[in-house]
Design a protein around this motif. Structure first.
Motif, PDB file in Angstrom:
ATOM      1  N   LEU A 165       0.815  -1.235  -0.047  1.00  0.00           N
ATOM      2  CA  LEU A 165      -0.035  -0.040   0.067  1.00  0.00           C
ATOM      3  C   LEU A 165       0.944   1.217  -0.100  1.00  0.00           C
ATOM      4  CD1 LEU A 165      -2.832  -1.058   2.514  1.00  0.00           C
ATOM      5  CD2 LEU A 165      -2.987  -0.707   0.048  1.00  0.00           C
ATOM      6  N   THR A 214       2.145   2.991  -3.316  1.00  0.00           N
ATOM      7  CA  THR A 214       1.316   3.861  -4.455  1.00  0.00           C
ATOM      8  C   THR A 214       1.976   4.885  -4.835  1.00  0.00           C
ATOM      9  OG1 THR A 214       0.308   4.915  -2.310  1.00  0.00           O
ATOM     10  CG2 THR A 214      -1.030   2.990  -3.109  1.00  0.00           C
ATOM     11  N   GLU A 258     -13.069   5.417   8.539  1.00  0.00           N
ATOM     12  CA  GLU A 258     -12.965   5.471   7.258  1.00  0.00           C
ATOM     13  C   GLU A 258     -13.092   7.143   6.828  1.00  0.00           C
ATOM     14  OE1 GLU A 258     -16.054   2.364   6.945  1.00  0.00           O
ATOM     15  OE2 GLU A 258     -14.533   2.637   8.844  1.00  0.00           O
ATOM     16  N   TYR A 284      -5.275   7.728   2.055  1.00  0.00           N
ATOM     17  CA  TYR A 284      -5.802   7.030   1.384  1.00  0.00           C
ATOM     18  C   TYR A 284      -5.366   5.519   1.422  1.00  0.00           C
ATOM     19  CZ  TYR A 284      -7.558  11.152  -0.374  1.00  0.00           C
ATOM     20  OH  TYR A 284      -8.222  12.384  -0.610  1.00  0.00           O
ATOM     21  N   PRO A 285      -3.853   4.990   1.475  1.00  0.00           N
ATOM     22  CA  PRO A 285      -3.498   3.988   1.490  1.00  0.00           C
ATOM     23  C   PRO A 285      -3.872   3.057   2.855  1.00  0.00           C
ATOM     24  CG  PRO A 285      -1.853   5.402   0.658  1.00  0.00           C
ATOM     25  CD  PRO A 285      -3.043   6.044   1.170  1.00  0.00           C
ATOM     26  N   PRO A 330      -7.942   0.448   3.307  1.00  0.00           N
ATOM     27  CA  PRO A 330      -8.229  -1.176   3.536  1.00  0.00           C
ATOM     28  C   PRO A 330      -7.649  -1.854   4.743  1.00  0.00           C
ATOM     29  CG  PRO A 330      -7.018  -0.484   1.516  1.00  0.00           C
ATOM     30  CD  PRO A 330      -6.962   0.787   2.362  1.00  0.00           C
ATOM     31  N   SER A 379     -12.918   3.242  -2.472  1.00  0.00           N
ATOM     32  CA  SER A 379     -11.654   3.565  -3.002  1.00  0.00           C
ATOM     33  C   SER A 379     -12.086   4.035  -4.532  1.00  0.00           C
ATOM     34  CB  SER A 379     -11.111   2.231  -3.352  1.00  0.00           C
ATOM     35  OG  SER A 379     -10.527   1.790  -1.948  1.00  0.00           O
ATOM     36  N   ASP A 418      -3.335   3.124  -7.942  1.00  0.00           N
ATOM     37  CA  ASP A 418      -3.510   3.168  -6.572  1.00  0.00           C
ATOM     38  C   ASP A 418      -4.894   2.393  -6.213  1.00  0.00           C
ATOM     39  OD1 ASP A 418      -1.482   4.996  -6.215  1.00  0.00           O
ATOM     40  OD2 ASP A 418      -2.691   6.618  -6.937  1.00  0.00           O
ATOM     41  N   LYS A 446      -4.242  -1.562  -6.285  1.00  0.00           N
ATOM     42  CA  LYS A 446      -3.655  -1.853  -5.105  1.00  0.00           C
ATOM     43  C   LYS A 446      -4.475  -1.804  -3.799  1.00  0.00           C
ATOM     44  CE  LYS A 446       1.044  -0.708  -6.669  1.00  0.00           C
ATOM     45  NZ  LYS A 446       2.174   0.310  -6.626  1.00  0.00           N
ATOM     46  N   MET A 447      -5.445  -0.814  -3.940  1.00  0.00           N
ATOM     47  CA  MET A 447      -6.181  -0.882  -2.435  1.00  0.00           C
ATOM     48  C   MET A 447      -7.070  -1.907  -2.644  1.00  0.00           C
ATOM     49  SD  MET A 447      -6.829   3.314  -2.168  1.00  0.00           S
ATOM     50  CE  MET A 447      -7.756   3.524  -0.957  1.00  0.00           C
ATOM     51  N   ALA A 471      -5.572  -5.257  -1.670  1.00  0.00           N
ATOM     52  CA  ALA A 471      -5.187  -5.198  -0.498  1.00  0.00           C
ATOM     53  C   ALA A 471      -6.415  -5.791   0.400  1.00  0.00           C
ATOM     54  CB  ALA A 471      -4.547  -3.874   0.303  1.00  0.00           C
ATOM     55  N   THR A 512     -14.841  -6.783  -6.376  1.00  0.00           N
ATOM     56  CA  THR A 512     -13.602  -5.833  -6.359  1.00  0.00           C
ATOM     57  C   THR A 512     -13.543  -6.021  -8.144  1.00  0.00           C
ATOM     58  OG1 THR A 512     -12.098  -7.637  -5.978  1.00  0.00           O
ATOM     59  CG2 THR A 512     -12.607  -6.014  -4.102  1.00  0.00           C
TER      60      THR A 512
END
Length: 326
Positions: free
Chosen positions: A17, A20, A160, A169-170, A173, A213, A226, A229-230, A233, A259
């Motif tokens: 994460l 990113t 959140e 943001y990273p 998750p 996200s 990004d 990746k989120m 994760a 997802t």
């Protein structure tokens, strides 16, 4: 899965994460270290996190970053990720900081100088014994005392919504990991009903985090890489929770499907939009060239054609040459 493997799993996800885009990482470092860097004004790099000891052993910190400003002033940052309370953490932070300072040392006014990085520890699992500061008293042989302090971030204190507001943001998750403590208790009590309830909560939370996200991606707050990746994760954390507590293969499949259904259409839509924008720009350029050609044939000067087309003088001169050759 033993505790070592659990930590390695979380470390891998966190480091993923933290790989990113610079756009996202600069915002994250701003929030964590209370800075105000602009992405287009600094150069951010991930720096060395492995240090060779005198015994030739290797010690590894979690994440080190360097920010290089326009004036060539470099600032170093160090982040450690911790799940549980550990009273040796402050000693390790000092050791990591000293190793990085030694690596960055130089001579100031004929004196060797060490520059410690700015450091923070992020604790992920709630524990009332975790203080806001890690403190270490260092006493030198001449009785000089130095208090070394490291700020602590308590992840569980952020919702959140707060993570989004602060542009962290990273870390969004990782909200799934917050379920682990309850799951550990339920598993020890063999509370099957509670584990089932937490399974539903985990699935709903994964969906919520994935959609948040997606919103960030649609609002151009994060890039496609990004976003991807989120989502990965989120998948990996669900896989971790499922294989340690839920043992429900259907849960993993449903989250992967969810997802994928979010990522593929949004990325495709962005690609189509970029294609449309590129096509519009190409069409506008083509029209400008046609207007320039007509203006040249009518004897207009370069400045007038520039006003009409917004082409550069170099582009207009190339068009003139093309016309003369024909």
């Amino acid at each position: 899965m033993n505790k070592t493997k659990e930590k390695v799993k979380l470390d891998e996800i966190l480091k993923y994460l933290f790989s990113t885009s610079n756009k996202v990482l600069v915002k994250l470092l701003n929030a964590i270290f209370e800075e105000d860097f602009k992405e287009n004004e600094v150069n951010l790099t991930v720096s060395n996190n492995e240090f060779i000891e005198d015994t030739l052993g290797v010690i590894r910190g979690d994440m080190f970053f360097d920010i290089l400003k326009r004036d060539n002033n470099k600032i170093s940052y160090h982040l450690e990720f911790q799940t549980k309370n550990d009273n040796t953490m402050v000693i390790r932070m000092f050791e990591y900081g000293f190793k990085k300072a030694k690596e960055n040392s130089n001579i100031d006014n004929s004196m060797r100088t060490l520059y410690f990085p700015k450091q923070k520890v992020i604790f992920f699992e709630e524990n009332k014994n975790i203080e806001d500061l890690l403190n270490l008293k260092i006493i030198f042989p001449n009785n000089q005392e130095v208090i070394y302090c490291v700020d602590v971030i308590k992840y569980w204190e952020f919702t959140e919504e707060e993570l989004i507001k602060r542009e962290m943001y990273p870390l969004i998750p990782l909200k799934l990991f917050s379920l682990r403590k309850e799951l550990e208790v339920a598993q020890k009590k063999n509370d099957v009903l509670k584990i089932q309830q937490l399974s539903v909560i985990a699935k709903n939370l994964a969906t919520k985090l994935a959609n948040e996200s997606k919103e960030l991606f649609c609002e151009n707050e994060i890039l496609g890489e990004d976003f991807h990746k989120m989502l990965l994760a989120i998948q990996n954390l669900i896989e971790y929770l499922n294989r340690n507590y839920f043992n429900d293969d259907k849960l993993e499949e449903e989250v992967i499907t969810m997802t994928k259904s979010l990522y593929d259409p949004e990325v495709e839509k962005q690609g189509i939009q970029k294609g449309i924008e590129q096509g519009i720009k190409q069409g506008e350029k083509k029209r400008s060239i046609e207007i320039a050609k007509k203006g040249i044939l009518k004897g207009l000067d370069n400045e007038t054609i520039m006003d009409l087309t917004e082409l550069s003088i170099e582009e207009i001169e190339l068009i003139r040459k093309e016309i003369s050759l024909n």
